[in-house]
Enzyme design. Structure first.
Site, PDB file in Angstrom:
ATOM      1  N   TYR A   1      32.005   9.043 -40.878  1.00  0.00           N
ATOM      2  CA  TYR A   1      32.649   7.815 -41.357  1.00  0.00           C
ATOM      3  C   TYR A   1      31.591   6.712 -41.520  1.00  0.00           C
ATOM      4  CZ  TYR A   1      35.833   3.813 -41.337  1.00  0.00           C
ATOM      5  OH  TYR A   1      36.489   2.658 -41.661  1.00  0.00           O
TER       6      TYR A   1
ATOM      7  N   THR B   1      30.875   3.870 -40.440  1.00  0.00           N
ATOM      8  CA  THR B   1      30.257   3.130 -39.335  1.00  0.00           C
ATOM      9  C   THR B   1      29.505   4.029 -38.353  1.00  0.00           C
ATOM     10  OG1 THR B   1      32.232   3.353 -37.970  1.00  0.00           O
ATOM     11  CG2 THR B   1      32.111   1.411 -39.392  1.00  0.00           C
ATOM     12  N   LYS B   2      29.570   5.325 -38.529  1.00  0.00           N
ATOM     13  CA  LYS B   2      29.035   6.233 -37.512  1.00  0.00           C
ATOM     14  C   LYS B   2      27.512   6.396 -37.635  1.00  0.00           C
ATOM     15  CE  LYS B   2      33.022   6.398 -35.812  1.00  0.00           C
ATOM     16  NZ  LYS B   2      34.167   7.244 -36.046  1.00  0.00           N
ATOM     17  N   ASN B   3      26.885   6.988 -36.631  1.00  0.00           N
ATOM     18  CA  ASN B   3      25.412   7.047 -36.583  1.00  0.00           C
ATOM     19  C   ASN B   3      24.818   7.782 -37.771  1.00  0.00           C
ATOM     20  OD1 ASN B   3      26.144   6.033 -34.072  1.00  0.00           O
ATOM     21  ND2 ASN B   3      24.332   6.890 -33.077  1.00  0.00           N
ATOM     22  N   LEU B   4      25.506   8.849 -38.233  1.00  0.00           N
ATOM     23  CA  LEU B   4      25.110   9.491 -39.479  1.00  0.00           C
ATOM     24  C   LEU B   4      26.224   9.177 -40.477  1.00  0.00           C
ATOM     25  CD1 LEU B   4      23.569  13.012 -40.051  1.00  0.00           C
ATOM     26  CD2 LEU B   4      25.091  11.922 -41.695  1.00  0.00           C
TER      27      LEU B   4
END
Ligand SMILES: *Cc1c(COP(=O)(O)O)cnc(C)c1O
Length: 416
Positions: A211, A213-216
């Protein structure tokens, strides 16, 4: 803010989209100076999208196959199966466990609602466990209590909140659940290491999110990792209507038109456009993770002496993925968490709260099993938790600006 451009002129970070009319909760507040989070889609990923769009094949195909192979190699796990979201990954993983309908699935009360939806959509019942005040995650004690109160549970969903490692094996043991019936919600935990085991290699099935906002970040997307050949096979089929594996090849040269549907599936495949972004983002992932760790260290150093701010817990072993940098605003801070959010927003600083406990959301309050004594741990954490701006893009100056605002806000509180 000037937008960085690479040699080809592709902007590294696009301007944020305008807010939808009527959705800004702070209409009088100035534009954000430090947004809560920004997605960096690297120039290589942007170019890869252009190449896929020009290739004549834009849905699941060779890019997905390559992304799965590279992701599995990155973690050192046998299978990675790409899907449309982490929520779909959790539902497909639970379905692959083939539990009887109406099974009880234990989970944290302090997490994103997607995991509870996935349990319900898989035909099961979410059982909410309270959390430990220190970690904001269930402890062996709270899991054992929740399991005992409902007469035992059939499966367990473990979340590594904010990217902080939690001991999956100890939690499963306390819940009375075999490790084969554990699914990890690793939406925050790409890069988390438990002891010396990377998240993604521990339980029967681990679910990641890509998603925005996620780290990847891809925008949308998910992945299941597993060492179990049967689980991997099942999910490869059930992510695409239950069609026999590799049915996506039927329109490629050499692909046959004939297929079978032997399983009840979802439409939850990943596209080659997403996978191409994911592959490029994975190549720079460790660089981004190092930056997140240094942002966390900078916050820690600047906020350590501020009265009433409790710093996020650091793991005694393993590795934190720093998806979130979440502090606690304690009573001696001077103003409460909600007032602080407004105060920061008026200075153009974005923050967030992770999470509103599930029993406080109407739908899940109705459909989850809860301890008779309520969820006092979750309620206590919820009042005080605050996520500060954290991503791989935020600069040292921006972090310093956030910390200075936090120091000023407590001084104002003291003056009252
Ligand atoms: C983001 C998130 C999810 C859902 O991920 P999607 O890919 O958007 O479905 C699930 N669990 C947690 C803890 C999350 O933060």
């Amino acid at each position: 803010m000037p937008t960085a451009r690479d040699a080809s002129g592709v902007p590294e970070i696009a301007a944020p989209p305008p807010a939808l009319p009527g959705t800004d909760p702070h209409p009088a507040a100035p534009a954000l100076v430090v947004p809560f989070t920004r997605a960096r889609i690297c120039a290589e990923a942007q170019q890869a999208v252009v190449d896929v769009l020009a290739s004549g094949w834009v849905t699941s195909g060779e890019q997905v196959v390559a992304f799965e192979r590279e992701f599995a190699q990155h973690l050192g796990v046998r299978h990675a199966v790409a899907v449309s979201s982490c929520t779909a990954a959790i539902e497909l993983s639970l379905r692959a466990l083939a539990l009887p309908p109406g099974s009880k699935v234990l989970m944290s009360a302090v997490t994103f609602c997607g995991a509870a939806s996935a349990i319900l959509h898989a035909g099961h019942v979410p059982v909410l466990a309270d959390v430990d005040d220190l970690t904001a995650m269930p402890s062996p004690r709270t899991l054992a209590a929740a399991a005992a109160e409902c007469g035992g549970v059939d499966a367990l969903v473990v979340v590594h909140l904010a990217g902080l490692p939690t001991d999956v094996v100890a939690l499963a043991d306390a819940a009375g659940v075999d490790l084969d019936h554990v699914v990890e919600d690793a939406a925050h935990a790409l890069g988390t290491v438990v002891g010396d085991a990377p998240v993604g290699t521990i339980s029967r099935a681990t679910c990641f999110s890509f998603y925005a906002t996620k780290n990847l970040a891809i925008g949308e997307g998910g992945m299941v990792t597993t060492n179990d050949d049967d689980v991997a096979d099942r999910i490869r089929q059930t992510r695409l209507h239950g069609m026999s594996a590799d049915a996506w090849r039927r329109y490629l040269p050499g692909g046959g038109w004939r297929y079978d549907v032997a399983l009840d599936g979802l439409k939850a495949n990943m596209t080659d456009v997403q996978a191409a972004i994911g592959r490029a983002q994975l190549r720079r992932f460790e660089v981004d993770q190092a930056r997140r760790a240094s942002v966390a260290a900078r916050y820690d150093a600047a906020l350590a002496e501020v009265p009433g701010i409790r710093l996020p817990l650091r793991p005694s072993a393993g590795r934190h993925a720093w998806h979130l940098y979440a502090v606690r605003i304690e009573a001696d801070y001077g103003i409460d968490r909600d007032a602080l959010i407004v105060c920061l927003r008026q200075q153009g600083i974005g923050t967030s709260v992770h999470f509103i406990p599930l029993h406080r959301l109407t739908w899940f309050g109705r459909h989850c099993v809860m301890p008779a004594g309520g969820l006092p741990g979750a309620d206590g954490v919820f009042e005080r938790i605050l996520s500060l701006p954290m991503d791989a893009v935020v600069s040292d100056d921006e972090v310093d600006l956030v910390c200075a605002a936090l120091v000023r806000a407590t001084q104002r509180g003291d003056a009252r």
